[in-house]
Structures are given as C-alpha cells and as structure tokens.
Design an enzyme around this catalytic site. Structure first.
Site, PDB file in Angstrom:
ATOM      1  N   TYR A  87      28.760  37.444  48.061  1.00  0.00           N
ATOM      2  CA  TYR A  87      29.422  36.977  46.841  1.00  0.00           C
ATOM      3  C   TYR A  87      28.752  35.708  46.316  1.00  0.00           C
ATOM      4  O   TYR A  87      28.451  35.596  45.120  1.00  0.00           O
ATOM      5  CB  TYR A  87      30.904  36.727  47.118  1.00  0.00           C
ATOM      6  CG  TYR A  87      31.662  36.197  45.928  1.00  0.00           C
ATOM      7  CD1 TYR A  87      32.052  37.048  44.893  1.00  0.00           C
ATOM      8  CD2 TYR A  87      31.985  34.837  45.828  1.00  0.00           C
ATOM      9  CE1 TYR A  87      32.751  36.567  43.793  1.00  0.00           C
ATOM     10  CE2 TYR A  87      32.682  34.350  44.736  1.00  0.00           C
ATOM     11  CZ  TYR A  87      33.054  35.218  43.721  1.00  0.00           C
ATOM     12  OH  TYR A  87      33.737  34.746  42.625  1.00  0.00           O
TER      13      TYR A  87
ATOM     14  N   ILE B 288      41.796  37.315  35.060  1.00  0.00           N
ATOM     15  CA  ILE B 288      41.178  36.430  34.076  1.00  0.00           C
ATOM     16  C   ILE B 288      40.614  37.229  32.912  1.00  0.00           C
ATOM     17  O   ILE B 288      40.713  36.816  31.752  1.00  0.00           O
ATOM     18  CB  ILE B 288      40.062  35.588  34.745  1.00  0.00           C
ATOM     19  CG1 ILE B 288      40.669  34.657  35.794  1.00  0.00           C
ATOM     20  CG2 ILE B 288      39.306  34.778  33.701  1.00  0.00           C
ATOM     21  CD1 ILE B 288      39.633  33.941  36.629  1.00  0.00           C
ATOM     22  N   GLY B 289      40.023  38.380  33.212  1.00  0.00           N
ATOM     23  CA  GLY B 289      39.452  39.200  32.149  1.00  0.00           C
ATOM     24  C   GLY B 289      40.497  39.633  31.140  1.00  0.00           C
ATOM     25  O   GLY B 289      40.255  39.614  29.924  1.00  0.00           O
TER      26      GLY B 289
ATOM     27  N   SER C 134      42.758  43.369  34.115  1.00  0.00           N
ATOM     28  CA  SER C 134      43.685  42.510  34.851  1.00  0.00           C
ATOM     29  C   SER C 134      43.087  41.120  35.003  1.00  0.00           C
ATOM     30  O   SER C 134      41.931  40.876  34.658  1.00  0.00           O
ATOM     31  CB  SER C 134      43.987  43.107  36.236  1.00  0.00           C
ATOM     32  OG  SER C 134      42.803  43.154  37.022  1.00  0.00           O
TER      33      SER C 134
ATOM     34  N   GLY D 203      35.603  44.072  32.826  1.00  0.00           N
ATOM     35  CA  GLY D 203      36.629  43.812  33.835  1.00  0.00           C
ATOM     36  C   GLY D 203      37.876  43.203  33.241  1.00  0.00           C
ATOM     37  O   GLY D 203      38.452  42.258  33.794  1.00  0.00           O
TER      38      GLY D 203
END
EC number: 1.1.1.-
Length: 301
Positions: free
Chosen positions: A180, A23-24, A21, A18
């Site tokens: 989540y 944080i990744g 975009s 991921g």
C-alpha cells in the site's frame, strides 16, 4: 461543504473513481449538489446505483450517473474510456480516488500484484486514455488521492534503479502495508510527472492526503485493521472532512494553472524526498507504459 459555499459548478464535468462509498462518495456528492455533471466510475454497479440514488434523494435535479470501471482489469479501463468518449462531453476534473488497502496477495488478470495495479497502474492507464479529452477541456485538473504513508517506503533498489519486484512483489515477498505504501508513493510520482507533461496543454495535477486513520470500505480485508480503525474513529476525520482537500484542489481559484504539488488539510506540504525525484517519476512513467503495452499489445495512449 464550506469550500464550495456559494460556488455554482453548472457546466463542469467531474469524474470520480471509487465513488460508491466513503471519501469518493462524499467527493462526488459535493460536486453534484453544486451543479456539476458527476460520473461515478465504480467496479460494483449495484453499489454505484445506490450511491446515485442517495445523491438524487438530497437533490432531485442533480446531474449524476454511474459507469463501470474495474481498475484491476486493463481491458475494463479501456472499455470505460471508450464509453466515456462516446458521450462526447468535456472533462474538467478527474479524481483518481479508488484504491485497495491490505488485501491478501493476489495477481490481477493482467498478471500484476493487485494493490499496485488498482492503486497506480489502472489510474495511470485511465489518465493516458482520457488525456486528449482533458486537454480539449482545458483548463482541467487531475487530483490523485495519495497518503502520508508514502513516506515510509521506497521503490528503488540498492543501486537507485526502479525495482518492479518491489512494485509488484511475489507472494513470498508480499507485505500488505508495504504494498500500500509503495502504491501511494507511485501516486505522488505519477501526479508530479503528469503535471510536468500536461501543464503546457492546460491540464494540472496535484496529489492529496485525505486524512489520518480514516476507516472506509477499502479496509475490509483485515480484522486487525477493522479493529484499529474502530478504536481510532472518535479521533479521526469524517468522510466529508476527508473529501475536503480533494474538493479544494479541484475547484480553488487560487490553484488555477498550478500543480505538481501535494496537499494535506487543504494546505500545501512537502512530500518525501523520493516523491520529489523527477528521475524516479520518469522511470515509473516509462515502466507503466511498458507494462500496459506488454499486456495489451498496443501503445497505452
């Protein structure tokens, strides 16, 4: 990034899921700008290629590439692992960063609720398939991006047994935020159990919380969350700040050989009581193996 100041990561191979975009991307960029060979494992190759270009614009000598990985499809995870192994490179750091947040209820092609598969099971399978590479590359580290929201849920039924219907709920039982939270609890349990199993072979695992109320592309599914995160943005961390704890756990010399821990703001903190349950972690591991074997007809590793 201050954590990496003066560090030369030349010769290290880092895989970030991921990473197109948010944080990744910041995590991958930080490693690449300090000399590591970084692989961005992403579902959308167009966005991943753009991410690679942005990193190369900052340093044309960066060793960075993108590979296709769709965590919502177990066969895609399998194909990714095969392609990675074909490169015949070591793997020193694996960052399980990709995730989805509050999508409408849906089932993956594998017949599981999307949040559960993308946030937990896909990463579980990825690590299973790459664990031999990690062990050969020891000392190696796995970093699992979790969340403080793991504290606000449980995944066991009233008798204390792991409940698949809570992990992969039906449409009528689905609540996006709860799904989540449960997936983030799974992340912590998985990281802890992974450390118990692989640390004797030189592979450590730690879980991290990137930051409160951080808006990124994973929040795109709901206008309510978009509004909430937009209003909170002046008081939240930047993406680079959000990546700092992941990067710290991946490179800090003082963490060499240490794992089974949970970090927030680059500091160790205690997760919820349920996240510390070895019994639940083992049960989740065994259930995850069964779910994969039932769908692919072969052992997960």
């Amino acid at each position: 990034m201050e954590i990496l100041q003066g560090r030369d990561l030349t010769g290290k191979v880092v895989l970030v899921t991921g990473a197109s975009s948010g944080i990744g991307f910041e995590t991958a960029k930080s490693f690449a700008l300090h000399g590591a060979h970084v692989i961005l494992a992403c579902r959308n190759m167009s966005r991943a290629s753009e991410a690679v270009s942005h990193i190369l614009e900052e340093w044309h000598k960066a060793k960075v590439e993108a590979m296709t990985l769709d965590l919502a499809v177990l066969r895609s995870v399998q194909h990714f692992a095969e392609a990675f192994k074909a490169k015949n490179v070591p793997l020193h750091v694996l960052v399980c960063n990709a995730g989805t947040f509050a999508p409408p209820w849906s089932l993956t092609k594998d017949g599981l609720e999307t949040t559960f598969q993308v946030n937990h099971l896909g990463h579980f399978y990825l690590v299973q398939l790459l664990q031999d590479v990690l062990c050969r590359s020891a000392p190696a580290r796995v970093i699992v991006v979790s969340s403080e929201s793991h504290r606000f849920t449980d995944i066991n039924d009233s008798s204390g047994k792991l409940d698949l219907s809570r992990l992969s709920p039906s449409r009528s039982d689905y609540w996006a935020m709860l799904a989540y939270n449960r997936s983030k609890l799974c992340n912590l349990l998985f990281s802890n159990e992974l450390h118990r199993r692989l640390s004797p072979r030189g592979v450590t695992s730690n879980a991290v919380h990137p930051g409160n109320m951080m808006y990124s592309a994973i929040h795109r599914h709901s206008w309510v969350y978009k509004l909430l995160f937009t209003l909170a943005r002046p008081f939240t961390k930047s993406m680079q700040q959000g990546a700092a704890t992941t990067v710290y756990c991946a490179v800090a010399p003082e963490l060499e050989g240490l794992g089974g821990m949970y970090f927030n703001n680059c500091c160790r903190c205690l997760p919820s009581e349920e996240a510390q349950s070895e019994e639940t972690a083992r049960a989740l591991w065994e259930l995850s193996e069964r779910l994969i074997q039932d769908r692919l007809g072969s052992p997960s590793n």
